[in-house]
Design a protein around this motif. Structure first.
Motif, mmCIF file in Angstrom:
data_model
loop_
_atom_site.group_PDB
_atom_site.id
_atom_site.type_symbol
_atom_site.label_atom_id
_atom_site.label_comp_id
_atom_site.label_asym_id
_atom_site.label_seq_id
_atom_site.Cartn_x
_atom_site.Cartn_y
_atom_site.Cartn_z
ATOM 1 N N GLY A 193 31.096 69.956 6.613
ATOM 2 C CA GLY A 193 29.876 68.904 7.041
ATOM 3 C C GLY A 193 28.880 69.054 6.411
ATOM 4 O O GLY A 193 28.654 69.946 5.697
ATOM 5 N N MET A 194 27.944 67.876 6.273
ATOM 6 C CA MET A 194 26.563 67.702 5.977
ATOM 7 C C MET A 194 25.596 67.743 6.991
ATOM 8 O O MET A 194 25.981 66.787 7.831
ATOM 9 N N LYS A 195 24.772 68.660 6.968
ATOM 10 C CA LYS A 195 23.723 68.460 7.966
ATOM 11 C C LYS A 195 22.875 67.532 8.083
ATOM 12 O O LYS A 195 22.356 66.771 8.923
ATOM 13 N N ASP A 196 22.721 66.871 6.773
ATOM 14 C CA ASP A 196 21.571 65.671 6.713
ATOM 15 C C ASP A 196 22.384 64.356 6.363
ATOM 16 O O ASP A 196 22.909 64.145 5.578
ATOM 17 N N CYS A 197 22.227 63.205 7.115
ATOM 18 C CA CYS A 197 22.743 61.955 7.086
ATOM 19 C C CYS A 197 22.086 61.459 6.039
ATOM 20 O O CYS A 197 20.795 61.482 6.239
ATOM 21 N N GLY A 198 22.581 60.796 5.027
ATOM 22 C CA GLY A 198 21.999 60.169 4.276
ATOM 23 C C GLY A 198 21.819 60.866 2.463
ATOM 24 O O GLY A 198 21.570 60.178 1.819
ATOM 25 N N CYS A 199 22.447 62.014 2.616
ATOM 26 C CA CYS A 199 22.169 62.904 1.387
ATOM 27 C C CYS A 199 22.996 62.347 0.379
ATOM 28 O O CYS A 199 22.688 62.327 -0.855
ATOM 29 N N LEU A 200 24.211 61.456 0.518
ATOM 30 C CA LEU A 200 24.920 60.913 -0.491
ATOM 31 C C LEU A 200 24.377 59.914 -1.303
ATOM 32 O O LEU A 200 24.505 59.424 -2.229
ATOM 33 N N GLU A 201 23.256 59.152 -0.455
ATOM 34 C CA GLU A 201 22.627 57.921 -1.018
ATOM 35 C C GLU A 201 21.775 58.386 -2.080
ATOM 36 O O GLU A 201 21.314 57.622 -2.847
ATOM 37 N N GLN A 202 21.363 59.727 -2.204
ATOM 38 C CA GLN A 202 20.537 60.219 -3.347
ATOM 39 C C GLN A 202 21.152 60.422 -4.679
ATOM 40 O O GLN A 202 20.577 60.552 -5.679
ATOM 41 N N LEU A 203 22.555 60.254 -4.643
ATOM 42 C CA LEU A 203 23.481 60.528 -5.793
ATOM 43 C C LEU A 203 23.617 59.008 -6.532
ATOM 44 O O LEU A 203 24.446 58.507 -6.296
ATOM 45 N N LYS A 204 22.400 59.013 -7.369
ATOM 46 C CA LYS A 204 22.559 57.691 -8.165
ATOM 47 C C LYS A 204 23.413 57.356 -9.159
ATOM 48 O O LYS A 204 23.849 56.261 -9.370
ATOM 49 N N SER A 205 24.161 58.374 -9.549
ATOM 50 C CA SER A 205 25.181 58.495 -10.744
ATOM 51 C C SER A 205 26.712 58.848 -10.175
ATOM 52 O O SER A 205 27.600 58.631 -10.889
ATOM 53 N N LEU A 206 26.711 58.874 -8.767
ATOM 54 C CA LEU A 206 28.071 59.247 -8.205
ATOM 55 C C LEU A 206 28.911 57.986 -8.285
ATOM 56 O O LEU A 206 28.576 56.921 -7.823
ATOM 57 N N GLU A 207 30.233 58.366 -8.923
ATOM 58 C CA GLU A 207 31.270 57.099 -9.135
ATOM 59 C C GLU A 207 32.253 57.363 -8.341
ATOM 60 O O GLU A 207 33.106 56.319 -7.929
ATOM 61 N N ARG A 208 32.761 58.642 -8.277
ATOM 62 C CA ARG A 208 33.786 58.987 -7.580
ATOM 63 C C ARG A 208 33.702 59.773 -6.268
ATOM 64 O O ARG A 208 33.168 60.863 -6.395
ATOM 65 N N LEU A 209 34.236 59.516 -5.117
ATOM 66 C CA LEU A 209 33.861 60.522 -4.044
ATOM 67 C C LEU A 209 35.364 60.724 -3.257
ATOM 68 O O LEU A 209 35.945 59.938 -3.044
ATOM 69 N N LYS A 210 35.424 62.005 -2.888
ATOM 70 C CA LYS A 210 36.783 62.319 -2.010
ATOM 71 C C LYS A 210 36.138 63.007 -0.831
ATOM 72 O O LYS A 210 35.448 64.062 -0.872
ATOM 73 N N VAL A 211 36.492 62.587 0.319
ATOM 74 C CA VAL A 211 36.233 62.907 1.568
ATOM 75 C C VAL A 211 37.417 63.474 2.603
ATOM 76 O O VAL A 211 38.052 62.456 2.682
ATOM 77 N N TYR A 212 37.493 64.670 3.040
ATOM 78 C CA TYR A 212 38.653 64.991 3.725
ATOM 79 C C TYR A 212 38.087 65.969 4.788
ATOM 80 O O TYR A 212 37.329 67.149 4.379
ATOM 81 N N ASP A 213 38.291 65.684 6.222
ATOM 82 C CA ASP A 213 37.890 66.736 7.259
ATOM 83 C C ASP A 213 36.427 66.789 7.356
ATOM 84 O O ASP A 213 35.861 67.972 7.130
ATOM 85 N N SER A 214 35.531 65.901 7.197
ATOM 86 C CA SER A 214 34.222 66.036 7.160
ATOM 87 C C SER A 214 33.256 65.044 8.021
ATOM 88 O O SER A 214 34.113 64.052 8.299
ATOM 89 N N ASN A 215 32.133 65.253 7.986
ATOM 90 C CA ASN A 215 31.410 64.188 9.024
ATOM 91 C C ASN A 215 30.503 63.180 8.276
ATOM 92 O O ASN A 215 29.763 62.386 8.826
ATOM 93 N N VAL A 216 30.918 62.850 7.031
ATOM 94 C CA VAL A 216 30.457 61.676 5.869
ATOM 95 C C VAL A 216 30.819 60.502 6.861
ATOM 96 O O VAL A 216 32.153 60.209 7.060
ATOM 97 N N THR A 217 30.081 59.740 6.951
ATOM 98 C CA THR A 217 30.154 58.490 7.654
ATOM 99 C C THR A 217 30.405 57.178 6.669
ATOM 100 O O THR A 217 30.178 57.265 5.563
#
Length: 274
Positions: A205-229
């Protein structure tokens, strides 16, 4: 005064003799055994008694490692280093990595890393290494790998402090966090990974909501069994492909049907299933 000094010296000698008797009685006065001399490691004469290097070398080389030379080792692309060691032995195994000049992937399993142990890995200077996999490893302090940082996979690892030191690698292109213990990471370090194009978060899990928004170059994401919204994912500007688990996958599909996103979606499977 002279008699006082003489008596003090006599008393000190008596105490030393007394301690010597006690040491002999308890068997601790024996001289420390000399450490076994570290084997000399070189490309010309490799000491492959380092049995912790568990690559399928015979398959890759076509013969037993003990019969190989530096030219044979140049053909090794991937190696697996496993075991929990201490002190000189661990540093010896890490030093042996220099025998493989064309390594592309190194996988560490059940290794406890201390700052001094990273020296030989940093000294590798092998620009061809693009993948480091840390599985069930322990990190006492921040890794300082100045030359190898294109892809990391981190599986069920433990940290003395926290995981923020992964932010030390702004050139990192791909990062996979996989866990089975339900730990939570402080995701603020992600803002430092300005070149990250692929991120996997599985079982963590990630403690800080919104941390993914800081990744300006992120093109591919895989999320499994996590609290990412769903909202966090939709706010990632450069994101193109997402593999998500249920029910997050269904939420994203609904958003795509509404026309709020053009993400390429797929249903993520557990990375721990064989």
């Amino acid at each position: 005064m002279r008699w006082g000094i003489r008596n003090i010296c006599k008393y000190q000698r008596h105490q030393e003799e007394k301690m010597g008797i006690l040491k002999n009685l308890f068997g601790v006065s024996k001289e420390k055994p000399e450490y076994e001399r570290k084997p000399e490691i070189s490309a010309e004469n490799p000491d492959f008694a380092t049995r912790s290097v568990l690559a399928d070398l015979q398959k890759q080389l076509g013969k037993e490692p003990r019969d190989c030379n530096s030219e044979d080792f140049a053909g090794i692309k991937e190696i697996w280093v496993a075991g929990i060691w201490e002190g000189e032995l661990q540093r010896l195994f890490l030093e042996e990595l220099k025998l493989f000049p064309n390594l592309e992937k190194i996988r560490f399993t059940d290794v406890s890393f201390h700052p001094r142990d990273m020296y030989h890995l940093r000294q590798n200077k092998n620009k061809k290494v693009h993948t480091l996999i840390f599985e069930r490893c322990y990190f006492e302090d921040a890794l300082r790998l100045n030359d190898i940082y294109e892809r990391f996979e981190v599986v069920d690892c433990k940290y003395k402090k926290d995981g923020r030191f992964w932010g030390n690698y702004p050139n990192l292109r791909e990062l996979a966090f996989r866990g089975t213990t339900g730990e939570n990471l402080d995701g603020r370090f992600l803002a430092k990974l300005v070149n990250l194009t692929y991120l996997e978060i599985s079982g963590i899990g990630m403690k800080d909501c919104g941390c993914l928004e800081q990744l300006k170059s992120l093109e591919r994401l895989k999320v499994y069994d996590s609290n990412v919204t769903c909202e966090e994912i939709l706010n990632c500007e450069a994101l193109k492909q997402v593999a998500a688990w249920e029910p997050l996958y269904r939420e994203l599909v609904c958003e795509k049907e509404r026309g709020t996103t053009k993400l390429e979606l797929s249903l993520a499977e557990s990375p721990f299933e064989i």
